[in-house]
Design a protein around this motif. Structure first.
Motif, mmCIF file in Angstrom:
data_model
loop_
_atom_site.group_PDB
_atom_site.id
_atom_site.type_symbol
_atom_site.label_atom_id
_atom_site.label_comp_id
_atom_site.label_asym_id
_atom_site.label_seq_id
_atom_site.Cartn_x
_atom_site.Cartn_y
_atom_site.Cartn_z
ATOM 1 N N PHE A 56 2.507 1.898 8.778
ATOM 2 C CA PHE A 56 1.530 1.446 7.784
ATOM 3 C C PHE A 56 1.997 0.160 7.124
ATOM 4 O O PHE A 56 3.199 -0.146 7.091
ATOM 5 C CB PHE A 56 1.293 2.528 6.713
ATOM 6 C CG PHE A 56 2.511 2.873 5.890
ATOM 7 C CD1 PHE A 56 2.886 2.107 4.790
ATOM 8 C CD2 PHE A 56 3.277 3.983 6.212
ATOM 9 C CE1 PHE A 56 3.999 2.437 4.035
ATOM 10 C CE2 PHE A 56 4.392 4.325 5.456
ATOM 11 C CZ PHE A 56 4.752 3.550 4.363
ATOM 12 N N LEU A 72 0.792 -1.460 3.478
ATOM 13 C CA LEU A 72 -0.081 -1.238 2.326
ATOM 14 C C LEU A 72 0.391 -2.046 1.131
ATOM 15 O O LEU A 72 1.597 -2.239 0.941
ATOM 16 C CB LEU A 72 -0.092 0.258 1.952
ATOM 17 C CG LEU A 72 -0.521 1.252 3.041
ATOM 18 C CD1 LEU A 72 -0.300 2.683 2.572
ATOM 19 C CD2 LEU A 72 -1.976 1.027 3.425
ATOM 20 N N PHE A 91 1.104 11.592 -1.528
ATOM 21 C CA PHE A 91 -0.300 11.187 -1.621
ATOM 22 C C PHE A 91 -0.941 11.852 -2.837
ATOM 23 O O PHE A 91 -0.826 13.066 -3.018
ATOM 24 C CB PHE A 91 -1.060 11.592 -0.354
ATOM 25 C CG PHE A 91 -0.730 10.755 0.850
ATOM 26 C CD1 PHE A 91 -1.561 9.710 1.238
ATOM 27 C CD2 PHE A 91 0.418 11.005 1.588
ATOM 28 C CE1 PHE A 91 -1.263 8.934 2.341
ATOM 29 C CE2 PHE A 91 0.732 10.238 2.700
ATOM 30 C CZ PHE A 91 -0.106 9.190 3.071
ATOM 31 N N ILE A 114 1.159 7.130 -2.797
ATOM 32 C CA ILE A 114 0.038 6.464 -2.132
ATOM 33 C C ILE A 114 -1.277 7.070 -2.601
ATOM 34 O O ILE A 114 -1.419 8.293 -2.646
ATOM 35 C CB ILE A 114 0.140 6.604 -0.597
ATOM 36 C CG1 ILE A 114 1.457 6.006 -0.085
ATOM 37 C CG2 ILE A 114 -1.042 5.931 0.093
ATOM 38 C CD1 ILE A 114 1.707 6.252 1.397
ATOM 39 N N PRO A 148 -5.884 6.016 -2.866
ATOM 40 C CA PRO A 148 -6.908 5.048 -2.496
ATOM 41 C C PRO A 148 -7.320 4.122 -3.631
ATOM 42 O O PRO A 148 -8.135 3.211 -3.418
ATOM 43 C CB PRO A 148 -8.093 5.941 -2.075
ATOM 44 C CG PRO A 148 -7.928 7.180 -2.883
ATOM 45 C CD PRO A 148 -6.445 7.383 -3.008
ATOM 46 N N ASP A 192 -3.995 2.728 -0.455
ATOM 47 C CA ASP A 192 -4.502 3.010 0.885
ATOM 48 C C ASP A 192 -6.018 2.792 0.853
ATOM 49 O O ASP A 192 -6.791 3.730 0.667
ATOM 50 C CB ASP A 192 -4.156 4.453 1.260
ATOM 51 C CG ASP A 192 -4.656 4.853 2.633
ATOM 52 O OD1 ASP A 192 -4.927 3.947 3.447
ATOM 53 O OD2 ASP A 192 -4.771 6.072 2.884
ATOM 54 N N ASN A 233 -8.831 4.972 2.296
ATOM 55 C CA ASN A 233 -8.075 6.121 2.833
ATOM 56 C C ASN A 233 -7.780 5.983 4.327
ATOM 57 O O ASN A 233 -7.679 6.995 5.047
ATOM 58 C CB ASN A 233 -8.837 7.428 2.585
ATOM 59 C CG ASN A 233 -8.689 7.912 1.160
ATOM 60 O OD1 ASN A 233 -7.612 8.292 0.718
ATOM 61 N ND2 ASN A 233 -9.786 7.877 0.418
ATOM 62 N N CYS A 234 -7.650 4.751 4.804
ATOM 63 C CA CYS A 234 -7.454 4.538 6.250
ATOM 64 C C CYS A 234 -6.196 5.237 6.769
ATOM 65 O O CYS A 234 -6.215 5.864 7.836
ATOM 66 C CB CYS A 234 -7.386 3.044 6.557
ATOM 67 S SG CYS A 234 -8.977 2.210 6.385
ATOM 68 N N PHE A 235 -5.102 5.148 6.017
ATOM 69 C CA PHE A 235 -3.854 5.793 6.424
ATOM 70 C C PHE A 235 -3.976 7.308 6.317
ATOM 71 O O PHE A 235 -3.571 8.054 7.219
ATOM 72 C CB PHE A 235 -2.698 5.266 5.584
ATOM 73 C CG PHE A 235 -1.347 5.759 6.001
ATOM 74 C CD1 PHE A 235 -0.996 5.881 7.331
ATOM 75 C CD2 PHE A 235 -0.399 6.098 5.038
ATOM 76 C CE1 PHE A 235 0.262 6.333 7.703
ATOM 77 C CE2 PHE A 235 0.850 6.552 5.400
ATOM 78 C CZ PHE A 235 1.189 6.671 6.734
#
Length: 212
Positions: free
Chosen positions: A53, A55, A78, A111, A113, A135, A138-140
């Motif tokens: 990743f 970010l 997260f 992490i 969004p 993120d 929320n792609c990751f």
């Protein structure tokens, strides 16, 4: 009962006395619906390799996983956003245990969004001394199988409480990550995982540190 769980129990009692039963019922229905998706089983697992990743942190600097993992173990936590009182409690406890985490040779990264501006405000307010990454969309989290779309029936209750996800996340997706914590070793392999679709249940920080 671990320390964080005790504080969460107190928070549950406080919110139960403050929020109308209609709202509590909607939140409960949302959690029960998420349980049917079996995300614990369908998400990335212990023994799997963590995807790469890149970010931005709260200051907009891009943090690259290649640089992070080569320096040792990493905890990836997260969280939903700074609007979530359960997330704030968890991040506070992780901050309180940061020296123990570092003593184990690990690095902590959170992490969510939410936009870097919101993350910066949260970091400053809570005196966080670890990276807080954004993120976008929320792609990751979607790669890891831990992202979901908030159900339509619960959205009005979020907005009624002043939680505008389009402002926090800078999109209209209404997607969030399930609160999850991973330990990743220097070979990018996941050695510990906590995931619970019930956002009121959080990682046992003492257990997490023992797992490092």
């Amino acid at each position: 009962m671990n320390t964080l769980a005790k504080h969460i129990e107190d928070l549950n009692q406080e919110l139960s006395s403050q929020l109308p039963q209609e709202i509590l019922n909607a939140f409960g229905k949302s959690i029960e619906d998420l349980k049917t998706k079996r995300m614990e089983e369908n998400s990335i697992q212990i023994g799997d390799q963590m995807p790469e990743f890149s970010l931005p942190n709260a200051l907009g600097t891009i943090i690259n996983s290649e640089e992070i993992f080569k320096n040792g173990k990493v905890i990836l936590a997260f969280y939903r956003g700074s609007w979530c009182p359960y997330c704030n409690l968890e991040l506070k406890f992780l901050q309180d245990k940061l020296s123990q985490i570092k003593d184990k040779g690990a690095r902590l990264i959170a992490i969510s969004p939410q936009s870097p501006d919101h993350s910066l405000s949260m970091s400053e307010k809570n005196n966080l001394e670890f990276e807080v990454l954004t993120d976008f969309d929320n792609c990751f989290a979607k790669k890891l199988g831990i992202a979901f779309r908030l159900q339509d029936f619960v959205l009005p209750y979020y907005k009624g409480l002043g939680i505008d996800l389009s402002d926090f996340n800078k999109n209209n997706e209404n997607t969030l990550p399930v609160p999850a914590v991973f330990v990743v070793n220097e070979n990018k392999v996941i050695t510990y995982k906590f995931l619970d679709v019930n956002y009121m249940n959080r990682v046992d920080v003492e257990e997490l540190i023992e797992a490092l």
